[in-house]
Design an enzyme around this catalytic site. Structure first.
Site, PDB file in Angstrom:
ATOM      1  N   GLY A  44       2.477 -14.430  -3.763  1.00 51.52           N
ATOM      2  CA  GLY A  44       2.517 -13.723  -5.036  1.00 51.52           C
ATOM      3  C   GLY A  44       3.938 -13.369  -5.431  1.00 51.52           C
TER       4      GLY A  44
ATOM      5  CG  ASN B 187       3.912 -15.620  -9.667  1.00 52.00           C
ATOM      6  OD1 ASN B 187       3.215 -15.610  -8.642  1.00 52.00           O
ATOM      7  ND2 ASN B 187       3.422 -15.299 -10.849  1.00 52.00           N
TER       8      ASN B 187
ATOM      9  N   GLY C  47       5.387  -9.042 -10.423  1.00 49.41           N
ATOM     10  CA  GLY C  47       5.116  -7.728  -9.852  1.00 49.41           C
ATOM     11  C   GLY C  47       5.996  -7.401  -8.661  1.00 49.41           C
ATOM     12  CB  ILE C  48       5.281  -5.366  -5.636  1.00 49.51           C
ATOM     13  CG1 ILE C  48       5.064  -4.019  -6.340  1.00 49.51           C
ATOM     14  CG2 ILE C  48       5.908  -5.158  -4.264  1.00 49.51           C
ATOM     15  CD1 ILE C  48       4.011  -3.157  -5.689  1.00 49.51           C
ATOM     16  N   GLY C  49       5.830  -8.540  -5.676  1.00 55.46           N
ATOM     17  CA  GLY C  49       6.237  -9.735  -4.948  1.00 55.46           C
ATOM     18  C   GLY C  49       7.505 -10.349  -5.490  1.00 55.46           C
TER      19      GLY C  49
ATOM     20  CB  SER D 262      -3.088  -0.589  -2.182  1.00 55.01           C
ATOM     21  OG  SER D 262      -3.214   0.250  -3.315  1.00 55.01           O
TER      22      SER D 262
ATOM     23  CE1 TYR E 196      -5.819  -4.572  -5.512  1.00 57.81           C
ATOM     24  CE2 TYR E 196      -5.676  -2.176  -5.533  1.00 57.81           C
ATOM     25  CZ  TYR E 196      -5.071  -3.416  -5.418  1.00 57.81           C
ATOM     26  OH  TYR E 196      -3.714  -3.486  -5.198  1.00 57.81           O
TER      27      TYR E 196
END
Length: 318
Positions: A27, A29, A31-33, A156, A181
């Protein structure tokens, strides 16, 4: 008398060099990643952006290269919701060893109805937990080939108030998106801690660390157009939210430290310093419900059944 100087205090602004090492960020690409990848790229390491969308990965790679002169950034097509594709994805890495993987990619749905992966697993649990578990299986020979590789699992803060229902891991009986989630992230965190226990028992040089980003909001995240553009409305909300929360660039700090800091140890939990919601990264006590090794072992066995993966812990797996 030793002339060795003490290691300087950890600084998010002055990361240690990591030339010659290779890191994979799932991930990576957005957000946090994305910010994990951007920050790791400043160290001289080769950073691989794992993404199911090649076009978005190319945009993220270009953004990092524009901000970090000489950045060594690659992309890898990686779809964690498709378990059958992961072996080929790891082969496409085309490396002799992997020094760290950051299990960051995730799906978060806001509204019903319940959705499933092509393998028939609930989408959030299947992507966030099952996909990373199976990916670890295929990556382990490359991680074991490195001198001291790390597996960093991003949980999270939403998982802190959740508890697993081991009889309904796929939320077939009671599906509520936010709860599902949170439980998928809790499963990831249990996995990261149980993985380290098993790695230690096997005498492996690989370690597993669990992190969480605290409260990371788009409205507090610096713009990285076209990857992320902060709107005028978001700027208005910035001041009050910033008292307790932070941007995704800061949410990346615990994962970056878990990859790079030699003082970090397997089986630890790292998160933001202030109430676990914002601030510089620090080690925090493992949450009480994450210390349930029996629940973690039951989850491990159920995960093996659901993925069809027997995650052994030698140089070769399965």
């Amino acid at each position: 008398m030793s002339s060795t100087s003490p290691a300087p205090p950890w600084s998010v602004e002055r990361l240690p060099r990591a030339d010659g090492r290779t890191f994979l960020v799932t991930g990576g690409n957005a957000g946090i990643g994305y910010f994990v990848a951007e920050q790791l790229s400043t160290t001289g390491a080769t950073v691989v952006l794992g993404s199911r969308n090649p076009a978005k990965a190319d945009v993220a790679r270009a953004s990092i290269r524009a901000r970090v002169p000489g950045a060594q950034v690659r992309t890898l097509q990686l779809d964690l919701a498709d378990l059958s594709s992961l072996e080929a994805a790891v082969e496409a890495l085309d490396v002799d060893r992997l020094d760290a993987v950051v299990h960051n990619a995730g799906v978060a749905l806001d509204d019903p109805p319940r959705r499933e992966t092509g393998d028939g697993h609930e989408l959030m649990f299947g992507t966030n937990h099952l996909g990373h578990f199976a990916l670890t299986h295929w990556l382990m020979p490359l991680l074991s080939a490195a001198p001291a590789a790390r597996i960093v699992t991003t949980g999270s803060f939403a998982a802190k108030t959740e508890r697993l229902d081991l009889d309904d891991l796929q939320s077939r009986e009671d599906y509520r998106p936010k709860r599902t989630y949170g439980r998928s992230k809790l499963a990831q965190m249990h996995f990261g801690l149980e993985l380290d226990r098993r790695l230690r028992a096997a005498g492996s040089t690989v370690t597993s660390v669990v992190v969480h980003p605290g409260g990371a909001l788009d409205s507090l995240t610096p713009s990285r157009p076209p990857v992320h553009v902060r709107t005028t409305g978001a700027l208005i909300l910035k001041a009050p939210a910033g008292l307790l929360l932070q941007g995704k660039h800061a949410g990346a700090w615990p994962a970056v430290r878990a990859v790079l800091d030699p003082a970090v140890r397997g089986g630890e939990l790292w998160g933001p310093r202030v109430f676990g919601l914002r601030g510089r990264p620090r080690r925090e006590p493992v949450w009480s419900h994450l210390t349930d090794a029996s629940a973690a072992a039951r989850l491990w066995d159920a995960t093996c059944d659901m993925t069809g993966v027997d995650l052994g812990l030698g140089v070769g797996l399965g």
